[in-house]
Enzyme design. Structure first.
Site, PDB file in Angstrom:
ATOM      1  N   GLU A 162       0.851  -1.188   0.000  1.00  0.00           N
ATOM      2  CA  GLU A 162       0.000   0.000   0.000  1.00  0.00           C
ATOM      3  C   GLU A 162       0.886   1.237   0.000  1.00  0.00           C
ATOM      4  OE1 GLU A 162      -2.058  -0.870   3.650  1.00  0.00           O
ATOM      5  OE2 GLU A 162      -0.796   0.483   4.831  1.00  0.00           O
ATOM      6  N   HIS A 176      -4.115   3.114   8.413  1.00  0.00           N
ATOM      7  CA  HIS A 176      -2.884   2.618   9.032  1.00  0.00           C
ATOM      8  C   HIS A 176      -1.966   3.788   9.358  1.00  0.00           C
ATOM      9  CE1 HIS A 176      -3.471  -1.456   6.793  1.00  0.00           C
ATOM     10  NE2 HIS A 176      -4.089  -1.443   7.954  1.00  0.00           N
TER      11      HIS A 176
END
Length: 535
Positions: A101, A144
């Protein structure tokens, strides 16, 4: 410690752990019914994306050899290259899947390793990958703690290109990994193992699913986020430490920047010098200088930074003042990133023309440190829905543009990927929303309420993978929220994972304007169709 790890190894932080599906080990927490012994190794930043990937590989009849949850923190104890080295030597592993990511340079380092691996190996193991966050807005932290593109870091698309150049097969959704890897292995002549439901890991007492207590009232944990303080306050912090502030910036001069942040590769604080020309991004002209453990910089590093900023000796004193002030704020206030734009309006002196200071509020949440930073946060200039969502432990980011599809997803990685994959199919999302890895009926209802405050939203896509979450519980939460909130827009629900068939049946038989799917593309195309019809 993280750089050496000679006697032990950290997996994570904020990771589901690791599991050998062939029965060798299980560290952490995983949805065991999803796993089957097999020959595909997986390394993933995202927990929910790893569960989706595991399920896809199981459905394809391949199973897993070893699955490592890297975690989405800025400083992972075990990174992609660490895992790839293990996968290369593992005789049980015939194929490799990498799930990355935005944030950091781990995927780029993995691409470099893979390229060399393929050059030195006669019959390299096939590798597939997915990178989440292609549609992520610049400067935002996507759930995150490490899911943001920092100064000098590559975008999600840059990572995709690097992996493709290294010979990696890219997919845009984890549900496609199974069939894709099966095809790659068949081309190599690998025998596909026969995986049956009876070959799952046997549950011992410590792995049995136990009913979770129903919590009332406030959530126990809220999602971590960065605090961005007003520029006027960051200016004052710099002034107090002797830095000259110049708010009258010369628009004809080249823009130079200094950033103090964390080097995710060297596991140390660092200084990043950068500049931009015209419409170019400063990311294209960035240099990183790791700081020593004594928090000082040597003369050679100082000279290099001065050269990057095109400073003569007459400006060294003011440059030293700026750097010293940034170091002091960074370490004393436990900042996550401090960035300033340098001005040259005053002869022989550098000033600060703009500043962006951000702080991870984990220090306050865990130990009530730096309450002064919390106090200067101005929520009145933030998006009201985002502030409200934070109180409920939900990460909600309102996306710019004309997107009219609301998204409700469990897990930051899966939420990013959902927005990306819908865009690939021609749809436009209005928001990013991560309920957290353990979605509950309460968070589902709160999520619907927040999404519906955006008048652009004409339909809602619920994409839940029930790894640690039960799909029937989520289905019940969706139906209750639909009735309690009087939802009038159509809702498309994709439920996969634990108790998926029960949850899908509950949705299909609810009699409400809910559309149940298990295939992602079918669900996404339906929500795009409904969004277009509502215009």
């Amino acid at each position: 410690m993280l750089r050496s790890q000679s006697k032990s190894r950290l997996v994570g932080a904020n990771s589901p752990g690791m599991i050998s599906a062939v029965g060798r080990c299980r560290l952490g927490f995983h949805p065991l019914p999803t796993f089957r012994p097999g020959n595909v190794a997986i390394i993933a930043k995202s927990g929910t994306l790893s569960y989706e990937t595991v399920a896809s590989v199981t459905r394809a009849g391949l199973g897993q050899s070893l699955v490592i949850g890297m975690g989405g923190d800025p400083l992972p104890g075990t990174d992609f290259v660490d895992a790839l080295r293990v996968f290369e030597e593992d005789s049980d592993t015939k194929g490799i899947i990498l799930v990355g990511e935005i944030g950091g340079k781990g995927e780029n380092h993995a691409a470099e390793w893979i390229k060399k691996y393929r050059e030195r190996t006669k019959s390299p193991k096939p590798i597939m990958a997915l990178i989440a966050g292609v549609q992520a807005p610049p400067g935002r932290v996507m759930g995150h703690a490490g899911a943001f593109v920092g100064t000098g870091e590559k975008t999600a698309l840059d990572k995709v290109r690097a992996l493709q150049d290294a010979g990696v097969v890219i997919t845009n959704h984890p549900s496609k990994f199974g069939d894709g890897m099966k095809q790659l292995l068949s081309h190599q002549g690998q025998r596909t193992p026969s995986v049956s439901p009876g070959t799952a890991q046997r549950r011992n007492l410590h792995t049995l699913r136990r009913p979770l207590p129903e919590f009332k009232g406030a959530l126990l944990h809220t999602q971590r986020r960065k605090i961005h303080i007003p520029e006027s306050h960051s200016f004052q912090m710099l002034k107090d430490l002797g830095v000259s502030i110049s708010e009258d910036h010369d628009p004809s001069s080249r823009d130079y920047f200094l950033t103090v942040t964390v080097d995710r590769t060297a596991y140390t604080p660092c200084i990043i010098s950068s500049y931009l020309i015209g419409g170019e991004s400063s990311q294209h002209h960035a240099k990183t200088y790791p700081l020593r453990l004594d928090k000082s910089i040597n003369q050679a590093t100082f000279s290099s930074i001065a050269s990057d900023l095109n400073c003569g000796e007459e400006s060294f004193e003011s440059l030293t003042t700026i750097l010293s002030a940034m170091f002091q704020i960074f370490f004393e206030k436990e900042a996550s990133s401090l960035s300033v734009r340098i001005s040259r309006n005053t002869p022989n002196q550098l000033s600060v023309a703009r500043s962006t200071f951000s702080f991870d509020d984990a220090a306050y949440r865990s130990g009530k440190r730096h309450s002064d930073i919390q106090e200067v946060r101005d929520t009145s200039v933030e998006v009201p829905e985002e502030v409200e969502a934070e109180k409920d432990g939900i990460v909600y980011i309102k996306l710019k543009g004309e997107g009219n599809i609301g998204t409700l997803v469990n897990g930051a990685g899966l939420a990013m990927n959902t927005v990306d994959a819908i865009a690939d199919l021609g749809g436009k999302c209005a928001n990013f929303l991560d309920t957290g890895g353990k979605a509950t009926s309460e968070t589902v209802k709160s999520s619907f309420r927040i999404i519906l405050k955006d008048p652009k939203v004409k339909t809602i896509f619920v994409n839940i993978f029930g790894g640690l979450t039960l799909c029937d519980m989520i289905a019940n939460g969706i139906m209750l929220a639909y009735k309690d909130l009087g939802i009038s827009v159509p809702v498309v629900v994709r439920l996969r994972g634990t108790n998926e068939e029960i949850g899908q049946k509950m949705i299909a038989e609810s009699g409400l304007s809910l559309h149940a799917f298990d295939d992602f593309d079918e669900a996404a195309m339906k929500v795009i169709e409904l969004a277009r019809e509502s215009r």
